[in-house]
Design a protein around this motif. Structure first.
Motif, PDB file in Angstrom:
ATOM      1  N   UNK A 182       0.838  -1.207   0.000  1.00  0.00           N
ATOM      2  CA  UNK A 182       0.000   0.000   0.000  1.00  0.00           C
ATOM      3  C   UNK A 182       0.873   1.257   0.000  1.00  0.00           C
ATOM      4  N   UNK A 183       0.259   2.366  -0.363  1.00  0.00           N
ATOM      5  CA  UNK A 183       1.031   3.610  -0.431  1.00  0.00           C
ATOM      6  C   UNK A 183       1.581   3.975   0.961  1.00  0.00           C
ATOM      7  N   UNK A 184       0.732   3.812   1.985  1.00  0.00           N
ATOM      8  CA  UNK A 184       1.179   4.104   3.354  1.00  0.00           C
ATOM      9  C   UNK A 184       0.900   2.862   4.205  1.00  0.00           C
ATOM     10  N   UNK A 185       1.790   1.881   4.179  1.00  0.00           N
ATOM     11  CA  UNK A 185       1.507   0.625   4.899  1.00  0.00           C
ATOM     12  C   UNK A 185       1.338   0.859   6.403  1.00  0.00           C
ATOM     13  N   UNK A 186       0.520  -0.010   6.994  1.00  0.00           N
ATOM     14  CA  UNK A 186       0.273   0.112   8.441  1.00  0.00           C
ATOM     15  C   UNK A 186       1.211  -0.836   9.199  1.00  0.00           C
ATOM     16  N   UNK A 195     -10.639  -1.505   3.096  1.00  0.00           N
ATOM     17  CA  UNK A 195     -11.027  -1.533   4.510  1.00  0.00           C
ATOM     18  C   UNK A 195     -10.593  -2.819   5.236  1.00  0.00           C
ATOM     19  N   UNK A 196     -10.877  -4.024   4.708  1.00  0.00           N
ATOM     20  CA  UNK A 196     -10.385  -5.203   5.415  1.00  0.00           C
ATOM     21  C   UNK A 196      -8.857  -5.329   5.403  1.00  0.00           C
ATOM     22  N   UNK A 197      -8.215  -4.809   4.367  1.00  0.00           N
ATOM     23  CA  UNK A 197      -6.740  -4.877   4.351  1.00  0.00           C
ATOM     24  C   UNK A 197      -6.172  -4.067   5.516  1.00  0.00           C
ATOM     25  N   UNK A 198      -6.659  -2.827   5.680  1.00  0.00           N
ATOM     26  CA  UNK A 198      -6.122  -2.048   6.802  1.00  0.00           C
ATOM     27  C   UNK A 198      -6.571  -2.656   8.131  1.00  0.00           C
ATOM     28  N   UNK A 235      -4.510   5.562   6.543  1.00  0.00           N
ATOM     29  CA  UNK A 235      -5.452   4.773   5.752  1.00  0.00           C
ATOM     30  C   UNK A 235      -5.653   5.419   4.381  1.00  0.00           C
ATOM     31  N   UNK A 236      -6.016   4.627   3.366  1.00  0.00           N
ATOM     32  CA  UNK A 236      -6.470   5.226   2.108  1.00  0.00           C
ATOM     33  C   UNK A 236      -7.680   6.126   2.397  1.00  0.00           C
ATOM     34  N   UNK A 237      -7.892   7.148   1.573  1.00  0.00           N
ATOM     35  CA  UNK A 237      -8.796   8.227   1.997  1.00  0.00           C
ATOM     36  C   UNK A 237     -10.230   7.781   2.244  1.00  0.00           C
ATOM     37  N   UNK A 280     -11.365   4.868   3.342  1.00  0.00           N
ATOM     38  CA  UNK A 280     -11.421   4.159   4.628  1.00  0.00           C
ATOM     39  C   UNK A 280     -11.149   5.136   5.773  1.00  0.00           C
ATOM     40  N   UNK A 281     -10.264   6.105   5.507  1.00  0.00           N
ATOM     41  CA  UNK A 281      -9.959   7.111   6.545  1.00  0.00           C
ATOM     42  C   UNK A 281     -11.209   7.930   6.854  1.00  0.00           C
ATOM     43  N   UNK A 282     -11.907   8.325   5.792  1.00  0.00           N
ATOM     44  CA  UNK A 282     -13.118   9.132   5.980  1.00  0.00           C
ATOM     45  C   UNK A 282     -14.169   8.335   6.763  1.00  0.00           C
ATOM     46  N   UNK A 283     -14.381   7.086   6.353  1.00  0.00           N
ATOM     47  CA  UNK A 283     -15.377   6.252   7.043  1.00  0.00           C
ATOM     48  C   UNK A 283     -14.981   6.072   8.511  1.00  0.00           C
ATOM     49  N   UNK A 284     -13.691   5.901   8.777  1.00  0.00           N
ATOM     50  CA  UNK A 284     -13.235   5.711  10.167  1.00  0.00           C
ATOM     51  C   UNK A 284     -13.443   6.972  10.980  1.00  0.00           C
ATOM     52  N   UNK A 285     -13.097   8.118  10.401  1.00  0.00           N
ATOM     53  CA  UNK A 285     -13.270   9.398  11.127  1.00  0.00           C
ATOM     54  C   UNK A 285     -14.750   9.633  11.446  1.00  0.00           C
ATOM     55  N   UNK A 286     -15.633   9.324  10.459  1.00  0.00           N
ATOM     56  CA  UNK A 286     -17.055   9.581  10.654  1.00  0.00           C
ATOM     57  C   UNK A 286     -17.659   8.672  11.716  1.00  0.00           C
TER      58      UNK A 286
END
Ligand SMILES: C[S@@+](CC[C@H](N)C(=O)[O-])C[C@H]1O[C@@H](n2cnc3c(N)ncnc32)[C@H](O)[C@@H]1O
Length: 273
Positions: free
Chosen positions: A28-32, A57-60, A244-246, A248-254
């Protein structure tokens, strides 16, 4: 090059999903988790990661929950260098290499016999790291594990495959075996069990899910009253969400403001006994 692998049972084959998740995270671009070994292993085995149809989402989720559990182990062994570490349902995961505990720690990766054999063939050996090829529901699997040292126990992607009675039996055996310790695992709520049966990305594991789902950490404390919750860690509220990719990041923040919505994502439950 073809690498000979032991024949794995369908239940043992559930290990490929999480290996694929960790390999995809590495690319991924920014691996966890940044698990280079998972990536190399998937490449060496020609694992077709696309066949799992995993979205971001499941990958992160797979990578991030492993990172959280790694941190719990790191903190525990930093304070208790005499500890015993256990990874239950370890699959082909190399947590002991990622965490790199001091040589005073004995580490046990436990999984079914075919997986244990595959680990011996595929993964580097390490002093003080042992593989136990047994069914965790067998009463005797802990016999060779020291019982006079504190334990840090991880069950990453495992408890969905255990019925209520099997989980209760496993927790009882662990707590009776060790004088004290900590245990962490990713929770499976009734929603997760339902969703895993529907979602295309989890079809390779869905037929083997036996857990009824436990909606809150208190449900687990009721199942095993000697466990005391240390913390329920909602991935939506962890700093790594920034990587996170954007979408998934947005869904997580919300969803992060809501406990009930955060629980529908991935939560790591951390207990002591
Ligand atoms: C989804 S995989 C997770 C693998 C690994 N923890 C990871 O994060 O990559 C589930 C693993 O649990 C193991 N497993 C399931 N039921 C088990 C049991 N009763 N005894 C031992 N291992 C079991 C499977 O063989 C498989 O390797």
């Amino acid at each position: 090059m073809t690498i000979p692998l032991p024949d794995l049972t369908p239940l043992e084959n559930t290990l490929w999903l999480t290996l694929a998740g960790k390999a995809l995270d590495y690319r991924a671009e920014h691996p966890i988790l940044r698990d280079r070994t998972a990536y190399d292993l998937a490449a060496k085995l020609d694992l077709d990661t696309a066949r799992f149809k995993l979205s971001a989402s499941p990958v992160v989720g797979i990578a991030h929950r492993s990172l959280v559990m790694d941190d719990i182990v790191r903190r525990f062994v930093a304070g208790r260098p005499d500890a015993v570490g256990l990874d239950l349902g370890a699959g082909l995961d190399t947590r002991v290499h990622r965490v790199d505990p001091p040589p005073t720690v004995d580490w046990y990766d436990v999984d079914l016999p075919g997986v244990a054999e595959a680990r011996r063939l595929l993964l580097p050996e390490r002093p003080h790291a042992h593989v136990i090829g047994r069914d965790l529901n067998d009463p005797g699997w802990l016999d060779g594990v020291p019982s006079d040292r504190p334990a840090v126990i991880v069950a990453d992607g495992l408890i969905g495959f255990l019925s209520r009675e099997e989980l209760a039996g496993l927790l009882d055996r662990l707590i009776r075996h060790f004088p004290a310790g900590e245990i962490c695992f990713n929770g499976y709520t009734r929603f997760h069990v339902w969703a895993a049966r529907k979602y295309p990305g989890t079809q390779s594991v869905a037929p083997f899910l036996k857990s009824p789902g436990f909606d809150t950490p208190q449900d687990i404390e009721r199942l095993e009253p000697r466990l005391k919750l240390v913390r329920e860690i909602f991935l939506t509220r962890e700093p790594e969400v920034a990587r996170y990719p954007w979408t998934t990041r947005l869904a997580s923040r919300l969803t992060s403001w809501s406990t009930s919505l955060s629980r529908k994502g991935t939560a790591v439950q951390h207990y002591r006994f």
